[in-house]
Motif scaffolding. Structure first.
Motif, PDB file in Angstrom:
ATOM      1  N   LEU A  31       0.830  -1.199   0.000  1.00 60.92           N
ATOM      2  CA  LEU A  31       0.000   0.000   0.000  1.00 60.92           C
ATOM      3  C   LEU A  31       0.866   1.251   0.000  1.00 60.92           C
ATOM      4  O   LEU A  31       1.764   1.419   0.818  1.00 60.92           O
ATOM      5  CB  LEU A  31      -0.936  -0.002   1.206  1.00 60.92           C
ATOM      6  CG  LEU A  31      -1.900  -1.193   1.257  1.00 60.92           C
ATOM      7  CD1 LEU A  31      -2.741  -1.131   2.511  1.00 60.92           C
ATOM      8  CD2 LEU A  31      -2.768  -1.239   0.009  1.00 60.92           C
ATOM      9  N   PHE A  32       0.570   2.144  -0.917  1.00 57.87           N
ATOM     10  CA  PHE A  32       1.287   3.388  -1.149  1.00 57.87           C
ATOM     11  C   PHE A  32       1.139   4.351   0.026  1.00 57.87           C
ATOM     12  O   PHE A  32       0.067   4.507   0.579  1.00 57.87           O
ATOM     13  CB  PHE A  32       0.715   4.031  -2.427  1.00 57.87           C
ATOM     14  CG  PHE A  32       1.121   5.452  -2.632  1.00 57.87           C
ATOM     15  CD1 PHE A  32       2.331   5.754  -3.223  1.00 57.87           C
ATOM     16  CD2 PHE A  32       0.297   6.494  -2.242  1.00 57.87           C
ATOM     17  CE1 PHE A  32       2.715   7.066  -3.424  1.00 57.87           C
ATOM     18  CE2 PHE A  32       0.665   7.803  -2.436  1.00 57.87           C
ATOM     19  CZ  PHE A  32       1.877   8.094  -3.033  1.00 57.87           C
ATOM     20  N   GLU A  33       2.251   4.998   0.381  1.00 55.67           N
ATOM     21  CA  GLU A  33       2.222   6.093   1.341  1.00 55.67           C
ATOM     22  C   GLU A  33       2.640   7.400   0.685  1.00 55.67           C
ATOM     23  O   GLU A  33       1.949   8.398   0.772  1.00 55.67           O
ATOM     24  CB  GLU A  33       3.116   5.811   2.540  1.00 55.67           C
ATOM     25  CG  GLU A  33       3.122   6.968   3.546  1.00 55.67           C
ATOM     26  CD  GLU A  33       4.050   6.731   4.704  1.00 55.67           C
ATOM     27  OE1 GLU A  33       5.221   7.168   4.632  1.00 55.67           O
ATOM     28  OE2 GLU A  33       3.597   6.114   5.673  1.00 55.67           O
ATOM     29  N   SER A  34       3.811   7.378   0.004  1.00 55.11           N
ATOM     30  CA  SER A  34       4.309   8.605  -0.610  1.00 55.11           C
ATOM     31  C   SER A  34       5.248   8.271  -1.757  1.00 55.11           C
ATOM     32  O   SER A  34       5.714   7.150  -1.895  1.00 55.11           O
ATOM     33  CB  SER A  34       5.037   9.468   0.427  1.00 55.11           C
ATOM     34  OG  SER A  34       6.165   8.776   0.926  1.00 55.11           O
ATOM     35  N   VAL A  35       5.514   9.298  -2.575  1.00 56.22           N
ATOM     36  CA  VAL A  35       6.460   9.150  -3.672  1.00 56.22           C
ATOM     37  C   VAL A  35       7.581  10.164  -3.467  1.00 56.22           C
ATOM     38  O   VAL A  35       7.335  11.290  -3.034  1.00 56.22           O
ATOM     39  CB  VAL A  35       5.778   9.325  -5.044  1.00 56.22           C
ATOM     40  CG1 VAL A  35       5.221  10.716  -5.216  1.00 56.22           C
ATOM     41  CG2 VAL A  35       6.710   8.980  -6.183  1.00 56.22           C
ATOM     42  N   VAL A  36       8.798   9.749  -3.737  1.00 55.65           N
ATOM     43  CA  VAL A  36       9.951  10.650  -3.655  1.00 55.65           C
ATOM     44  C   VAL A  36      10.124  11.233  -5.055  1.00 55.65           C
ATOM     45  O   VAL A  36      10.809  10.662  -5.902  1.00 55.65           O
ATOM     46  CB  VAL A  36      11.213   9.895  -3.174  1.00 55.65           C
ATOM     47  CG1 VAL A  36      12.392  10.862  -3.040  1.00 55.65           C
ATOM     48  CG2 VAL A  36      10.948   9.167  -1.865  1.00 55.65           C
ATOM     49  N   ASP A  56       4.170   0.535   5.185  1.00 56.68           N
ATOM     50  CA  ASP A  56       4.990  -0.137   6.193  1.00 56.68           C
ATOM     51  C   ASP A  56       6.441   0.362   6.167  1.00 56.68           C
ATOM     52  O   ASP A  56       7.347  -0.297   6.664  1.00 56.68           O
ATOM     53  CB  ASP A  56       4.907  -1.662   6.064  1.00 56.68           C
ATOM     54  CG  ASP A  56       5.444  -2.182   4.750  1.00 56.68           C
ATOM     55  OD1 ASP A  56       5.855  -1.372   3.881  1.00 56.68           O
ATOM     56  OD2 ASP A  56       5.461  -3.404   4.569  1.00 56.68           O
ATOM     57  N   LYS A  57       6.635   1.529   5.546  1.00 57.05           N
ATOM     58  CA  LYS A  57       7.918   2.257   5.541  1.00 57.05           C
ATOM     59  C   LYS A  57       9.002   1.606   4.698  1.00 57.05           C
ATOM     60  O   LYS A  57      10.176   1.934   4.834  1.00 57.05           O
ATOM     61  CB  LYS A  57       8.437   2.503   6.959  1.00 57.05           C
ATOM     62  CG  LYS A  57       7.447   3.142   7.890  1.00 57.05           C
ATOM     63  CD  LYS A  57       6.980   4.482   7.393  1.00 57.05           C
ATOM     64  CE  LYS A  57       6.002   5.109   8.386  1.00 57.05           C
ATOM     65  NZ  LYS A  57       5.041   5.973   7.748  1.00 57.05           N
ATOM     66  N   VAL A  74      14.060  -0.814  -3.099  1.00 54.30           N
ATOM     67  CA  VAL A  74      14.946   0.303  -3.420  1.00 54.30           C
ATOM     68  C   VAL A  74      16.416  -0.079  -3.249  1.00 54.30           C
ATOM     69  O   VAL A  74      17.288   0.489  -3.897  1.00 54.30           O
ATOM     70  CB  VAL A  74      14.561   1.558  -2.597  1.00 54.30           C
ATOM     71  CG1 VAL A  74      15.028   1.450  -1.158  1.00 54.30           C
ATOM     72  CG2 VAL A  74      15.071   2.819  -3.252  1.00 54.30           C
ATOM     73  N   GLU A  75      16.698  -1.091  -2.454  1.00 56.61           N
ATOM     74  CA  GLU A  75      18.075  -1.539  -2.257  1.00 56.61           C
ATOM     75  C   GLU A  75      18.674  -2.125  -3.543  1.00 56.61           C
ATOM     76  O   GLU A  75      19.892  -2.257  -3.654  1.00 56.61           O
ATOM     77  CB  GLU A  75      18.150  -2.593  -1.141  1.00 56.61           C
ATOM     78  CG  GLU A  75      17.794  -2.072   0.235  1.00 56.61           C
ATOM     79  CD  GLU A  75      16.289  -1.995   0.493  1.00 56.61           C
ATOM     80  OE1 GLU A  75      15.913  -1.318   1.462  1.00 56.61           O
ATOM     81  OE2 GLU A  75      15.503  -2.585  -0.273  1.00 56.61           O
ATOM     82  N   ALA A  76      17.846  -2.457  -4.513  1.00 61.81           N
ATOM     83  CA  ALA A  76      18.324  -3.048  -5.769  1.00 61.81           C
ATOM     84  C   ALA A  76      19.039  -2.034  -6.661  1.00 61.81           C
ATOM     85  O   ALA A  76      19.778  -2.428  -7.561  1.00 61.81           O
ATOM     86  CB  ALA A  76      17.158  -3.671  -6.538  1.00 61.81           C
TER      87      ALA A  76
END
Length: 134
Positions: A31-36, A56-57, A74-76
């Motif tokens: 579930l989406f929270e925010s976009v950078v 879930d951060k 994002v670690e990829a």
């Protein structure tokens, strides 16, 4: 492929791709929270690469556009450019795995070809120094 030749068309395309990216995440239970936004890139009409943070951060790179929607942690990849290369590599591997399976039918063959073609496109874009200002 739709031509993007004015700000209104670009804004519409970006909105549609953002919705598609969120739908892809939701289908995976994320579930989406925010976009950078400062780390996301929009290369209309080819691809949009979003850095999205979930409720879930956790953070993900999500791709949409004239490509299959996909996501990786994002670690990829450190940047949107590197994420494009990561998706390209992943799709090549997926296409190869499809071709090596014993249950290859016409639909799977077509999907493997699509993945290869989109992987080529992404790698070319990610490798084009004129597109990126690092």
């Amino acid at each position: 492929m739709t031509e993007i030749n004015d700000q209104e068309s670009l804004s519409k395309w970006v909105r549609e791709q953002f919705q598609r990216a969120n739908k892809h995440l939701a289908e995976k239970g994320i579930l989406f929270e925010s976009v950078v936004t400062e780390e996301s890139r929009y290369l209309a009409p080819y691809a949009a690469v979003w850095r999205i943070r979930s409720q879930d951060k956790k953070s993900f790179w999500v791709i949409s556009g004239d490509v299959p929607a996909d996501a990786v942690p994002v670690e990829a990849a450190e940047t949107a450019r590197e994420a494009m290369k990561r998706f390209s590599y992943s799709w090549r591997m997926q296409a190869e795995n499809i071709r090596r399976s014993n249950t290859l039918d016409k639909d799977q063959q077509a999907f493997a070809t699509l993945l290869d073609n989109k992987a080529d496109m992404l790698y070319a874009i990610a490798s084009d120094k004129k597109v990126w200002q690092d």
